[in-house]
Design a protein around this motif. Structure first.
Motif, PDB file in Angstrom:
ATOM      1  N   THR A  28       0.867  -1.324  -0.066  1.00  0.00           N
ATOM      2  CA  THR A  28       0.030   0.002   0.059  1.00  0.00           C
ATOM      3  C   THR A  28       0.903   1.258   0.003  1.00  0.00           C
ATOM      4  OG1 THR A  28      -0.180   0.062   2.432  1.00  0.00           O
ATOM      5  CG2 THR A  28      -1.902  -1.188   1.001  1.00  0.00           C
ATOM      6  N   GLY A  29       2.173   1.028   0.432  1.00  0.00           N
ATOM      7  CA  GLY A  29       2.753   2.225   0.453  1.00  0.00           C
ATOM      8  C   GLY A  29       2.699   3.061   1.853  1.00  0.00           C
ATOM      9  N   ALA A  30       2.106   2.366   2.740  1.00  0.00           N
ATOM     10  CA  ALA A  30       1.629   2.724   4.010  1.00  0.00           C
ATOM     11  C   ALA A  30       2.892   3.806   4.609  1.00  0.00           C
ATOM     12  CB  ALA A  30       1.229   2.052   4.951  1.00  0.00           C
ATOM     13  N   VAL A  31       2.684   4.887   5.191  1.00  0.00           N
ATOM     14  CA  VAL A  31       3.934   5.523   6.056  1.00  0.00           C
ATOM     15  C   VAL A  31       3.909   4.993   7.279  1.00  0.00           C
ATOM     16  CG1 VAL A  31       2.158   7.441   7.089  1.00  0.00           C
ATOM     17  CG2 VAL A  31       4.550   7.850   6.185  1.00  0.00           C
ATOM     18  N   PHE A  32       2.834   4.344   8.015  1.00  0.00           N
ATOM     19  CA  PHE A  32       3.253   3.801   9.327  1.00  0.00           C
ATOM     20  C   PHE A  32       2.353   2.724   9.500  1.00  0.00           C
ATOM     21  CE2 PHE A  32       1.584   4.331  13.770  1.00  0.00           C
ATOM     22  CZ  PHE A  32       2.966   3.976  14.571  1.00  0.00           C
ATOM     23  N   GLY A  33       2.482   1.886  10.506  1.00  0.00           N
ATOM     24  CA  GLY A  33       1.704   0.779  11.023  1.00  0.00           C
ATOM     25  C   GLY A  33       2.164   0.332  12.588  1.00  0.00           C
ATOM     26  N   GLY A  34       0.951   0.162  13.030  1.00  0.00           N
ATOM     27  CA  GLY A  34       1.018  -0.323  14.562  1.00  0.00           C
ATOM     28  C   GLY A  34       0.239  -1.667  15.141  1.00  0.00           C
ATOM     29  N   GLU A  35       0.678  -2.037  15.883  1.00  0.00           N
ATOM     30  CA  GLU A  35       0.009  -3.527  16.336  1.00  0.00           C
ATOM     31  C   GLU A  35      -0.212  -3.122  18.091  1.00  0.00           C
ATOM     32  OE1 GLU A  35       0.629  -7.312  14.554  1.00  0.00           O
ATOM     33  OE2 GLU A  35       2.922  -6.686  14.555  1.00  0.00           O
ATOM     34  N   HIS A  36      -1.101  -4.072  18.458  1.00  0.00           N
ATOM     35  CA  HIS A  36      -1.531  -3.865  19.926  1.00  0.00           C
ATOM     36  C   HIS A  36      -0.194  -4.647  20.758  1.00  0.00           C
ATOM     37  CE1 HIS A  36      -1.857  -8.239  19.005  1.00  0.00           C
ATOM     38  NE2 HIS A  36      -2.210  -8.341  20.267  1.00  0.00           N
ATOM     39  N   SER A  37       0.711  -5.323  20.133  1.00  0.00           N
ATOM     40  CA  SER A  37       1.513  -5.558  21.101  1.00  0.00           C
ATOM     41  C   SER A  37       2.835  -4.864  21.068  1.00  0.00           C
ATOM     42  CB  SER A  37       2.157  -7.069  20.304  1.00  0.00           C
ATOM     43  OG  SER A  37       2.409  -6.804  18.894  1.00  0.00           O
ATOM     44  N   ALA A  38       2.845  -3.505  20.542  1.00  0.00           N
ATOM     45  CA  ALA A  38       3.709  -2.345  20.682  1.00  0.00           C
ATOM     46  C   ALA A  38       4.845  -2.694  19.429  1.00  0.00           C
ATOM     47  CB  ALA A  38       4.449  -2.392  22.048  1.00  0.00           C
ATOM     48  N   HIS A  39       4.382  -3.387  18.708  1.00  0.00           N
ATOM     49  CA  HIS A  39       5.209  -3.468  17.174  1.00  0.00           C
ATOM     50  C   HIS A  39       4.983  -2.075  16.487  1.00  0.00           C
ATOM     51  CE1 HIS A  39       7.759  -6.928  17.581  1.00  0.00           C
ATOM     52  NE2 HIS A  39       6.706  -7.434  17.921  1.00  0.00           N
ATOM     53  N   TYR A  40       5.844  -1.120  16.303  1.00  0.00           N
ATOM     54  CA  TYR A  40       5.484  -0.254  15.391  1.00  0.00           C
ATOM     55  C   TYR A  40       6.498  -0.071  14.051  1.00  0.00           C
ATOM     56  CZ  TYR A  40       3.668   1.108  19.971  1.00  0.00           C
ATOM     57  OH  TYR A  40       3.057   1.078  21.210  1.00  0.00           O
ATOM     58  N   TYR A  41       5.728   0.219  12.960  1.00  0.00           N
ATOM     59  CA  TYR A  41       6.657   0.031  11.492  1.00  0.00           C
ATOM     60  C   TYR A  41       6.413   1.304  10.972  1.00  0.00           C
ATOM     61  CZ  TYR A  41       4.998  -4.903  12.847  1.00  0.00           C
ATOM     62  OH  TYR A  41       4.904  -6.081  13.509  1.00  0.00           O
ATOM     63  N   PHE A  42       7.495   1.553  10.176  1.00  0.00           N
ATOM     64  CA  PHE A  42       7.574   2.811   9.501  1.00  0.00           C
ATOM     65  C   PHE A  42       8.326   2.706   8.109  1.00  0.00           C
ATOM     66  CE2 PHE A  42       8.093   3.760  14.279  1.00  0.00           C
ATOM     67  CZ  PHE A  42       7.434   4.945  14.359  1.00  0.00           C
ATOM     68  N   ARG A  43       7.592   3.465   7.122  1.00  0.00           N
ATOM     69  CA  ARG A  43       8.165   3.442   5.874  1.00  0.00           C
ATOM     70  C   ARG A  43       9.585   3.841   5.633  1.00  0.00           C
ATOM     71  NH1 ARG A  43       4.731   6.765   1.724  1.00  0.00           N
ATOM     72  NH2 ARG A  43       5.628   8.553   2.904  1.00  0.00           N
ATOM     73  N   ASP A  44       9.706   4.973   6.633  1.00  0.00           N
ATOM     74  CA  ASP A  44      11.012   5.489   6.426  1.00  0.00           C
ATOM     75  C   ASP A  44      12.131   4.694   7.225  1.00  0.00           C
ATOM     76  OD1 ASP A  44      10.331   7.753   5.158  1.00  0.00           O
ATOM     77  OD2 ASP A  44      10.011   8.940   6.943  1.00  0.00           O
ATOM     78  N   PHE A  45      11.742   3.496   8.037  1.00  0.00           N
ATOM     79  CA  PHE A  45      12.706   2.518   8.444  1.00  0.00           C
ATOM     80  C   PHE A  45      12.653   1.263   7.777  1.00  0.00           C
ATOM     81  CE2 PHE A  45      14.719  -0.086  11.821  1.00  0.00           C
ATOM     82  CZ  PHE A  45      15.494   0.694  12.225  1.00  0.00           C
ATOM     83  N   PHE A  46      12.833   1.470   6.380  1.00  0.00           N
ATOM     84  CA  PHE A  46      12.478   0.285   5.610  1.00  0.00           C
ATOM     85  C   PHE A  46      11.228  -0.663   5.684  1.00  0.00           C
ATOM     86  CE2 PHE A  46      16.646   1.314   7.136  1.00  0.00           C
ATOM     87  CZ  PHE A  46      17.308   1.739   5.904  1.00  0.00           C
ATOM     88  N   ASN A  47      10.277   0.011   6.000  1.00  0.00           N
ATOM     89  CA  ASN A  47       8.824  -0.812   6.453  1.00  0.00           C
ATOM     90  C   ASN A  47       9.119  -1.778   7.648  1.00  0.00           C
ATOM     91  OD1 ASN A  47       7.500   0.498   4.654  1.00  0.00           O
ATOM     92  ND2 ASN A  47       7.848  -1.240   3.206  1.00  0.00           N
ATOM     93  N   ALA A  48      10.220  -1.588   8.553  1.00  0.00           N
ATOM     94  CA  ALA A  48      10.487  -2.465   9.616  1.00  0.00           C
ATOM     95  C   ALA A  48       9.808  -1.846  10.854  1.00  0.00           C
ATOM     96  CB  ALA A  48      11.842  -2.821   9.496  1.00  0.00           C
ATOM     97  N   ASP A  49       9.922  -2.811  11.839  1.00  0.00           N
ATOM     98  CA  ASP A  49       9.450  -2.261  13.303  1.00  0.00           C
ATOM     99  C   ASP A  49      10.726  -1.845  13.969  1.00  0.00           C
ATOM    100  OD1 ASP A  49       9.842  -5.209  12.754  1.00  0.00           O
ATOM    101  OD2 ASP A  49       9.293  -5.759  14.757  1.00  0.00           O
TER     102      ASP A  49
END
Length: 452
Positions: free
Chosen positions: A318-339
């Motif tokens: 999707t080209g998302a800029v950010f993603g988050g989970e209830h388990s406190a994993h946070y994902y960033f497009r600017d960080f290679f889509n990694a958490d």
């Protein structure tokens, strides 16, 4: 070859050392990893567990024996390994068992650019190769093995994270950090160096036997020391990292935990301010508040399954800029889509430091519902109990049922999700509603059926 079905999980390799795996098996995993990824060069890191250096070096030997050059970055957090994979454009392997007890260890693997390796993206092939070689003998080494060299990327990692968040001009903050004797004790001092932060460290000594408490902040008992210290110090905020420091949990100035969903919503709002109209990924157990906040800030929320490989795939799709989970994993497009929990922590510090209010006041706009938290039930037949819950709710007026990840039932007033564990005979229940009484009612209704 027996035992690999218990060792190779959906997203990674994880098991007890030496009962389930050892350096001999790690060497085969190294050879299998470079065979599947067809890598000329790879990068490897490891956490503070006593078995990690030996397993990591065995993996490197297995890779080098097939002609692949290996860059070892040594002690690091998992997100530091992802940074190295992304920045160096190499497949990577991180030796860690995250929050598991000391006798465990594992491997989190990724392709070049920190792209995930999971069951459907290479892990099944790696397992098959290791099983075959364990039964029939290791692959023949090439005539000229690959080199094994060392490189320190901690300062580059810290600088990259600081580049992504505007921390200029924040007010002085007193921050208590509980590293749980994990890798946060290695990364936090460098990342925080030079910030207007009065850092109060807890359990920063690297010790993979976890002498103070398990490095698993998802379990409330492991937050007790941090909560007490925040209050005793009169601190502005507390941060807790898990063993490999890829997850971060926030404690407010009153010693109360901040919901990871509230952190997701806060960071989403900040990312949407920089990237208007962007897509934000959230898993189906995050609070209703997350898609609400995303829409209010002009973004597009996309709901997905639980788990980092699913999130990362959706981030890429999707080209998302950010993603988050209830388990406190946070994902960033600017960080290679990694958490990266560390980058999420910097966002929270920036948001807090650029205004005069407290953490509890800051997150109040993003924490709108009551929730049960994850409740586990041991059951003999997960499918049977799930079917029983479905039968009880599918015809309830106003209820919508979906099967994206387990069973989700939602009405205008509440929702719950019931998911089977991939590795244990457990059903995991999460419930959310506008008030705690409704949460308790739905929770008790569902558990009565699950545990019947």
């Amino acid at each position: 070859m027996t035992g690999l079905s218990q060792l190779v999980k959906a997203y990674d390799v994880r098991g007890v050392v030496p009962d389930q795996w050892d350096e001999g098996l790690a060497e085969l995993f190294g050879a299998a990893f470079v065979t599947v990824t067809q890598a000329d060069t790879i990068v490897i890191g490891y956490d503070m567990r006593p078995s990690s250096p030996g397993l990591s070096r065995a993996f490197a030997r297995g890779a080098a024996a097939l002609g692949t050059s290996v860059t070892e970055i040594g002690l690091c957090s998992t997100d530091e390994l992802y940074f190295a994979s992304g920045r160096l454009d190499m497949p990577g392997a991180m030796f860690t068992a995250s929050h598991n007890p000391a006798q465990y260890n594992g491997i989190k693997m990724c392709r070049a650019g920190a792209a995930p390796v999971g069951e459907d993206t290479g892990l099944a092939e790696i397992r098959a190769l290791v099983e075959g070689w364990a039964d029939n003998g290791a692959p023949e080494p090439v005539a000229v093995p690959g080199s094994i060299t060392q490189r320190d990327v901690l300062a580059d990692y810290a600088g990259y994270l600081r580049h992504l968040v505007d921390l200029s001009g924040i007010r002085p903050l007193k921050v208590v950090v509980d590293a749980g004797n994990g890798m946060g004790g290695h990364t936090v001092p460098t990342v925080f160096d030079g910030l207007p932060v009065d850092l109060v460290p807890m359990y920063f000594e690297l010790d993979g036997t976890f002498p103070n408490h398990e490095a698993n902040p998802l379990d409330p008992k492991n937050l007790v020391d941090l909560q007490a210290r925040v209050i005793a110090e009169g601190a502005d905020i507390g941060l807790a990292f898990d063993g490999d420091a890829d997850r971060c949990f926030v404690i407010d100035e009153r010693g109360e935990p901040v919901s990871p969903s509230a952190v997701t919503a806060l960071v989403a709002a900040r990312e949407l301010a920089k990237h208007p109209g962007s897509t934000i990924i959230h898993n189906l157990i995050t609070s209703w508040s997350v898609p609400e906040v995303v829409k209010e800030h002009g973004g597009i929320p996309v709901r997905t399954r639980v788990g980092h490989s699913f999130i990362k795939q959706e981030m890429a799709r999707t080209g998302a800029v950010f993603g988050g989970e209830h388990s406190a994993h946070y994902y960033f497009r600017d960080f290679f889509n990694a958490d990266t929990g560390m980058l999420a922590a910097l966002h929270v510090l920036a948001a807090l430091g650029h205004q005069d209010g407290t953490v509890s006041e800051l997150v109040a706009a993003y924490d709108r519902y009551a929730a049960s938290g994850e409740i586990n039930s041991t059951v003999a037949d997960q499918a049977n109990r799930t079917a029983a819950v479905r039968a009880a709710y599918r015809d309830r007026p106003g209820a919508a049922v979906d099967d994206l990840d387990g069973l989700t039932v939602a009405t205008a007033d509440w929702w719950f999700n019931l998911r089977a564990s991939n590795t244990e005979p457990l059903l995991r229940l999460n419930v959310e509603a506008p008030d705690s009484d409704t949460v308790a009612r739905i929770r008790d209704e569902v558990l009565a059926i699950v545990r019947a």
